[in-house]
Design a protein around this motif. Structure first.
Motif, PDB file in Angstrom:
ATOM      1  N   MET A 119       3.800   1.457  13.139  1.00 41.45           N
ATOM      2  CA  MET A 119       4.903   0.737  13.769  1.00 41.45           C
ATOM      3  C   MET A 119       4.526  -0.711  14.042  1.00 41.45           C
ATOM      4  O   MET A 119       5.391  -1.607  14.016  1.00 41.45           O
ATOM      5  CB  MET A 119       5.329   1.445  15.057  1.00 41.45           C
ATOM      6  N   GLU A 120       3.273  -0.964  14.295  1.00 43.05           N
ATOM      7  CA  GLU A 120       2.812  -2.333  14.527  1.00 43.05           C
ATOM      8  C   GLU A 120       2.813  -3.154  13.246  1.00 43.05           C
ATOM      9  O   GLU A 120       2.746  -4.386  13.292  1.00 43.05           O
ATOM     10  CB  GLU A 120       1.417  -2.299  15.149  1.00 43.05           C
ATOM     11  N   LYS A 121       2.882  -2.468  12.088  1.00 46.21           N
ATOM     12  CA  LYS A 121       2.910  -3.167  10.794  1.00 46.21           C
ATOM     13  C   LYS A 121       4.332  -3.494  10.345  1.00 46.21           C
ATOM     14  O   LYS A 121       4.520  -4.237   9.371  1.00 46.21           O
ATOM     15  CB  LYS A 121       2.258  -2.284   9.712  1.00 46.21           C
ATOM     16  N   VAL A 122       5.316  -2.924  11.011  1.00 47.20           N
ATOM     17  CA  VAL A 122       6.710  -3.086  10.605  1.00 47.20           C
ATOM     18  C   VAL A 122       7.331  -4.300  11.286  1.00 47.20           C
ATOM     19  O   VAL A 122       7.139  -4.518  12.486  1.00 47.20           O
ATOM     20  CB  VAL A 122       7.507  -1.801  10.944  1.00 47.20           C
ATOM     21  N   ASP A 123       8.074  -5.060  10.543  1.00 44.31           N
ATOM     22  CA  ASP A 123       8.691  -6.276  11.074  1.00 44.31           C
ATOM     23  C   ASP A 123      10.075  -5.951  11.647  1.00 44.31           C
ATOM     24  O   ASP A 123      11.111  -6.212  11.016  1.00 44.31           O
ATOM     25  CB  ASP A 123       8.803  -7.329   9.962  1.00 44.31           C
ATOM     26  N   ILE A 124      10.088  -5.364  12.827  1.00 47.08           N
ATOM     27  CA  ILE A 124      11.337  -5.086  13.543  1.00 47.08           C
ATOM     28  C   ILE A 124      11.188  -5.714  14.927  1.00 47.08           C
ATOM     29  O   ILE A 124      10.290  -5.337  15.689  1.00 47.08           O
ATOM     30  CB  ILE A 124      11.600  -3.571  13.665  1.00 47.08           C
ATOM     31  N   ASP A 125      12.033  -6.668  15.241  1.00 50.89           N
ATOM     32  CA  ASP A 125      11.839  -7.469  16.447  1.00 50.89           C
ATOM     33  C   ASP A 125      12.727  -7.026  17.606  1.00 50.89           C
ATOM     34  O   ASP A 125      13.076  -7.836  18.471  1.00 50.89           O
ATOM     35  CB  ASP A 125      12.075  -8.951  16.141  1.00 50.89           C
ATOM     36  N   LYS A 126      13.122  -5.773  17.634  1.00 50.87           N
ATOM     37  CA  LYS A 126      13.915  -5.270  18.754  1.00 50.87           C
ATOM     38  C   LYS A 126      13.432  -3.872  19.116  1.00 50.87           C
ATOM     39  O   LYS A 126      12.766  -3.203  18.314  1.00 50.87           O
ATOM     40  CB  LYS A 126      15.394  -5.249  18.382  1.00 50.87           C
ATOM     41  N   PRO A 127      13.751  -3.406  20.315  1.00 49.78           N
ATOM     42  CA  PRO A 127      13.334  -2.052  20.698  1.00 49.78           C
ATOM     43  C   PRO A 127      13.911  -1.002  19.744  1.00 49.78           C
ATOM     44  O   PRO A 127      15.058  -1.115  19.309  1.00 49.78           O
ATOM     45  CB  PRO A 127      13.914  -1.896  22.107  1.00 49.78           C
ATOM     46  N   TYR A 128      13.095  -0.006  19.434  1.00 53.16           N
ATOM     47  CA  TYR A 128      13.597   1.045  18.561  1.00 53.16           C
ATOM     48  C   TYR A 128      12.817   2.342  18.790  1.00 53.16           C
ATOM     49  O   TYR A 128      11.782   2.364  19.471  1.00 53.16           O
ATOM     50  CB  TYR A 128      13.554   0.627  17.092  1.00 53.16           C
ATOM     51  N   ILE A 129      13.331   3.406  18.196  1.00 49.45           N
ATOM     52  CA  ILE A 129      12.738   4.741  18.329  1.00 49.45           C
ATOM     53  C   ILE A 129      12.442   5.281  16.937  1.00 49.45           C
ATOM     54  O   ILE A 129      13.211   5.081  15.995  1.00 49.45           O
ATOM     55  CB  ILE A 129      13.691   5.700  19.075  1.00 49.45           C
ATOM     56  N   HIS A 141       0.842  -1.199   0.000  1.00 49.11           N
ATOM     57  CA  HIS A 141       0.000   0.000   0.000  1.00 49.11           C
ATOM     58  C   HIS A 141       0.880   1.252   0.000  1.00 49.11           C
ATOM     59  O   HIS A 141       2.009   1.232   0.495  1.00 49.11           O
ATOM     60  CB  HIS A 141      -0.904   0.047   1.235  1.00 49.11           C
ATOM     61  N   SER A 142       0.337   2.315  -0.526  1.00 52.47           N
ATOM     62  CA  SER A 142       0.965   3.627  -0.364  1.00 52.47           C
ATOM     63  C   SER A 142       0.670   4.134   1.041  1.00 52.47           C
ATOM     64  O   SER A 142      -0.203   3.590   1.743  1.00 52.47           O
ATOM     65  CB  SER A 142       0.401   4.614  -1.382  1.00 52.47           C
ATOM     66  N   LEU A 143       1.384   5.160   1.455  1.00 53.39           N
ATOM     67  CA  LEU A 143       1.137   5.713   2.779  1.00 53.39           C
ATOM     68  C   LEU A 143      -0.281   6.253   2.879  1.00 53.39           C
ATOM     69  O   LEU A 143      -0.954   6.096   3.905  1.00 53.39           O
ATOM     70  CB  LEU A 143       2.146   6.819   3.101  1.00 53.39           C
ATOM     71  N   GLU A 144      -0.751   6.893   1.802  1.00 49.79           N
ATOM     72  CA  GLU A 144      -2.124   7.407   1.794  1.00 49.79           C
ATOM     73  C   GLU A 144      -3.132   6.270   1.967  1.00 49.79           C
ATOM     74  O   GLU A 144      -4.130   6.411   2.680  1.00 49.79           O
ATOM     75  CB  GLU A 144      -2.395   8.169   0.493  1.00 49.79           C
ATOM     76  N   ALA A 145      -2.850   5.136   1.334  1.00 52.84           N
ATOM     77  CA  ALA A 145      -3.744   3.986   1.478  1.00 52.84           C
ATOM     78  C   ALA A 145      -3.696   3.429   2.893  1.00 52.84           C
ATOM     79  O   ALA A 145      -4.733   3.038   3.454  1.00 52.84           O
ATOM     80  CB  ALA A 145      -3.364   2.899   0.467  1.00 52.84           C
ATOM     81  N   TYR A 146      -2.498   3.384   3.486  1.00 53.78           N
ATOM     82  CA  TYR A 146      -2.392   2.953   4.883  1.00 53.78           C
ATOM     83  C   TYR A 146      -3.212   3.876   5.788  1.00 53.78           C
ATOM     84  O   TYR A 146      -3.858   3.421   6.738  1.00 53.78           O
ATOM     85  CB  TYR A 146      -0.932   2.949   5.329  1.00 53.78           C
ATOM     86  N   TYR A 147      -3.155   5.160   5.486  1.00 51.89           N
ATOM     87  CA  TYR A 147      -3.916   6.118   6.303  1.00 51.89           C
ATOM     88  C   TYR A 147      -5.418   5.839   6.216  1.00 51.89           C
ATOM     89  O   TYR A 147      -6.126   5.852   7.231  1.00 51.89           O
ATOM     90  CB  TYR A 147      -3.608   7.540   5.837  1.00 51.89           C
ATOM     91  N   GLN A 148      -5.896   5.555   5.021  1.00 53.37           N
ATOM     92  CA  GLN A 148      -7.310   5.243   4.862  1.00 53.37           C
ATOM     93  C   GLN A 148      -7.674   3.943   5.574  1.00 53.37           C
ATOM     94  O   GLN A 148      -8.751   3.836   6.187  1.00 53.37           O
ATOM     95  CB  GLN A 148      -7.666   5.151   3.375  1.00 53.37           C
ATOM     96  N   LEU A 149      -6.781   2.973   5.516  1.00 55.25           N
ATOM     97  CA  LEU A 149      -7.022   1.722   6.246  1.00 55.25           C
ATOM     98  C   LEU A 149      -7.110   1.990   7.740  1.00 55.25           C
ATOM     99  O   LEU A 149      -7.953   1.406   8.446  1.00 55.25           O
ATOM    100  CB  LEU A 149      -5.899   0.715   5.958  1.00 55.25           C
ATOM    101  N   TRP A 150      -6.221   2.864   8.230  1.00 51.62           N
ATOM    102  CA  TRP A 150      -6.257   3.188   9.661  1.00 51.62           C
ATOM    103  C   TRP A 150      -7.547   3.896  10.023  1.00 51.62           C
ATOM    104  O   TRP A 150      -8.155   3.615  11.063  1.00 51.62           O
ATOM    105  CB  TRP A 150      -5.049   4.048  10.026  1.00 51.62           C
ATOM    106  N   LEU A 151      -7.975   4.823   9.167  1.00 57.20           N
ATOM    107  CA  LEU A 151      -9.242   5.508   9.437  1.00 57.20           C
ATOM    108  C   LEU A 151     -10.389   4.511   9.540  1.00 57.20           C
ATOM    109  O   LEU A 151     -11.305   4.681  10.355  1.00 57.20           O
ATOM    110  CB  LEU A 151      -9.537   6.529   8.331  1.00 57.20           C
ATOM    111  N   ASN A 152     -10.340   3.475   8.733  1.00 59.34           N
ATOM    112  CA  ASN A 152     -11.411   2.473   8.747  1.00 59.34           C
ATOM    113  C   ASN A 152     -11.421   1.650  10.024  1.00 59.34           C
ATOM    114  O   ASN A 152     -12.420   0.976  10.313  1.00 59.34           O
ATOM    115  CB  ASN A 152     -11.269   1.537   7.538  1.00 59.34           C
ATOM    116  N   THR A 153     -10.328   1.687  10.784  1.00 58.17           N
ATOM    117  CA  THR A 153     -10.298   0.935  12.043  1.00 58.17           C
ATOM    118  C   THR A 153     -11.127   1.618  13.122  1.00 58.17           C
ATOM    119  O   THR A 153     -11.433   1.013  14.148  1.00 58.17           O
ATOM    120  CB  THR A 153      -8.857   0.786  12.564  1.00 58.17           C
ATOM    121  N   GLY A 154     -11.449   2.874  12.931  1.00 56.08           N
ATOM    122  CA  GLY A 154     -12.217   3.611  13.935  1.00 56.08           C
ATOM    123  C   GLY A 154     -11.394   4.089  15.104  1.00 56.08           C
ATOM    124  O   GLY A 154     -11.927   4.491  16.132  1.00 56.08           O
ATOM    125  N   GLU A 155     -10.060   4.051  14.963  1.00 54.33           N
ATOM    126  CA  GLU A 155      -9.177   4.445  16.056  1.00 54.33           C
ATOM    127  C   GLU A 155      -8.682   5.894  15.895  1.00 54.33           C
ATOM    128  O   GLU A 155      -7.578   6.233  16.296  1.00 54.33           O
ATOM    129  CB  GLU A 155      -7.961   3.512  16.109  1.00 54.33           C
TER     130      GLU A 155
END
Length: 529
Positions: free
Chosen positions: A392-402, A360-374
């Protein structure tokens, strides 16, 4: 020096204070009609009613507008006078709230509390200093100049919403472009009339520039764990605490130009994204801070912040391992082991985007997030905090990060000091001696103001926009219109802004500020080709 109608300035100021205009209230909206009436009292606008009006701010929540009045002298060069008419609320007045807009009655009630309330030279009331006094002085100068033959064009702007999101100035670019085409004018200089403070020598202050501001957002992602098994996870609050320690009040992050230096950064808030009690440590926490600047070297600022965040993760990991080894030792177990040995990992928001699944594009991710109702957050910055946390929950990074991003709040620093030296200095110094009115020239107005929107855009701003989540999904708050003109601040002496003892020095409103504005207009008129 021309005669300034001093009684008109104070009369106008009284009217302005009495007409309530607290930010984001219907009173602020209704003030626009009142400001138009003030223009109509000036003979020029009675004869030229087409030279004033309202410019509506598109999509404004309460339909606010910019009030404008234009004096046409038949030339191209134009002097812009501008300031905001909204004021902060009156909650600090307490039992005196009903008197906040009644200068004389309020002054009587404050006489035991404030020395200035026993001095005839001071006028009290909400908005008296910030900044209706400056607007009243501008109108007095405008009226005097409009009645004279010759000179240069004048444009007066009264703006809403400086105290909240600067919506007035953010949309002033459209109005200025429209008027320049309609009346075939060019803009030479803009004068703001915000109040200033004075030192022990009681010198008036003229500012030849304004401080800038960015508001970085920080997200820290850890490994959630039940509080009873702390060493099996990694609490991101530990990282955030270290970030706050590294950044908050860090004077190494404060710009300095000659003797002028901005206040260091300070954090304004943080959140853990949870709306109920939970004994599991949070997965992600966020925070944001205020960062003032005197230059617009945004890449260097981003690099500095990223380095501090790397150090902060290292410190958090070291603290974690120290605590774990102490825990083991106190339980009679072997210590000197590293339970958490991950490498510090810090991403900018633009780098986080590259880590997202490319479906997805970032704009599409944003629309998906809006559809979550959050997305029911009250403030825009909260909305972006929750959106990025979701990314950040969609990213596959398995260690602490900022992750480092930028809030949709950008005020570039601006300096017109060279313009002042070349164009205004000698004449203003003559006024200073002739009127025995000492003036201290400062390079920067140290409170955020609408002056920033006259700063020229340059390539350096792109690193801010690239890391501003809202820039990709919503209209940026920062004006897209490049106004790019010199601007200075000539305002009255004010005290105790936003407090119940807010007051302004009447002689500045009656005489000095209008005279200085007229003098600047004379200088620019003589320079007109």
């Amino acid at each position: 020096m021309r005669q300034i109608k001093s009684e008109k300035s104070i009369e106008r100021l009284y009217k302005m204070i009495r007409h309530k205009s607290m930010t984001l209230t219907i009173d602020e909206k209704q003030y626009e009609g009142f400001a138009l009436n003030l223009l109509e009292e000036i003979p020029y606008f009675k004869e030229n009613p087409q030279h004033k009006g309202l410019h509506m701010i598109e999509s404004d929540p309460i339909g606010r507008s910019i009030v404008w009045g234009y004096v046409d002298k038949g030339h191209a060069k134009t002097l812009v006078l501008y300031g905001h008419h909204d004021v902060v609320d009156v909650s600090v007045y307490g039992s005196l709230s009903d008197l906040a807009f009644n200068p004389d009655a309020l002054k009587v009630q404050l006489s035991d509390l404030c020395q200035e309330a026993r001095d005839d030279d001071w006028l009290f009331g909400r908005g008296s200093a910030d900044m209706k006094a400056g607007s009243a002085a501008q109108l007095t100068a405008l009226e005097a100049l409009a009645q004279e033959e010759g000179g240069l064009n004048l444009l007066w702007l009264s703006l809403p919403d400086e105290e909240n999101l600067s919506q007035g100035m953010r949309h002033a670019g459209d109005l200025l472009n429209e008027l320049s085409h309609r009346f075939h004018m060019t803009y030479e200089l803009a004068i703001q009339s915000e109040p200033h403070e004075r030192g022990p020598h009681k010198e008036a202050v003229i500012h030849t520039g304004s401080v800038g501001k960015i508001m970085p957002m920080i997200w820290c992602k850890g490994v959630p764990v039940h509080c009873g098994e702390l060493y099996n996870g990694f609490n991101p609050m530990g990282m955030m605490v270290e970030v706050i320690k590294a950044v908050n009040l860090n004077t190494e992050m404060s710009d300095k130009v000659e003797a002028e230096m901005v206040a260091p950064p300070t954090f304004l808030g943080w959140m853990d994204f949870r709306n109920q009690y939970n004994v599991t440590t949070p997965e992600i926490v966020g925070a944001y801070f205020n960062w003032l600047s005197l230059n617009n070297d945004y890449q260097s600022k981003m690099d500095q912040l990223k380095e501090l965040c790397i150090w902060s993760i290292e410190d958090a990991i070291n603290q974690y391992n120290y605590s774990y080894n102490q825990f083991l030792r106190k339980h009679g177990q072997r210590s000197h082991c590293e339970r958490n040995d991950c490498e510090p990992y810090v991403l900018t928001f633009s780098e986080l985007i590259e880590c997202l699944p490319q479906e997805h594009s970032l704009e599409a991710y944003y629309q998906l997030w809006l559809n979550t109702g959050e997305h029911n957050q009250t403030y825009p910055h909260e909305k972006m905090f929750f959106f990025v946390k979701w990314l950040m929950e969609k990213v596959d990074i398995d260690k602490p990060y900022i992750v480092i991003g930028m809030m949709n709040t950008l005020y570039p620093a601006i300096s017109s000091h060279q313009y002042y030296l070349e164009t205004l200095q000698s004449t203003l110094q003559h006024y200073e001696k002739e009127e025995e009115y000492p003036i201290n020239i400062k390079r920067f107005f140290m409170n955020i103001s609408d002056m920033s929107f006259y700063a020229p855009h340059d390539e350096g701003i792109q690193v801010i926009l690239d890391n501003m989540p809202s820039h990709f999904v919503e209209e940026p708050y920062f004006s897209k219109k490049n106004l790019a003109m010199p601007t200075i601040n000539i305002g009255p002496w004010g005290k105790n802004l936003h407090l119940k003892t807010e007051c302004v020095y009447k002689p500045d409103v009656e005489k000095h500020v209008p005279e200085l504005i007229c003098l600047v207009a004379d200088i620019l008129s003589q320079l007109r080709g």
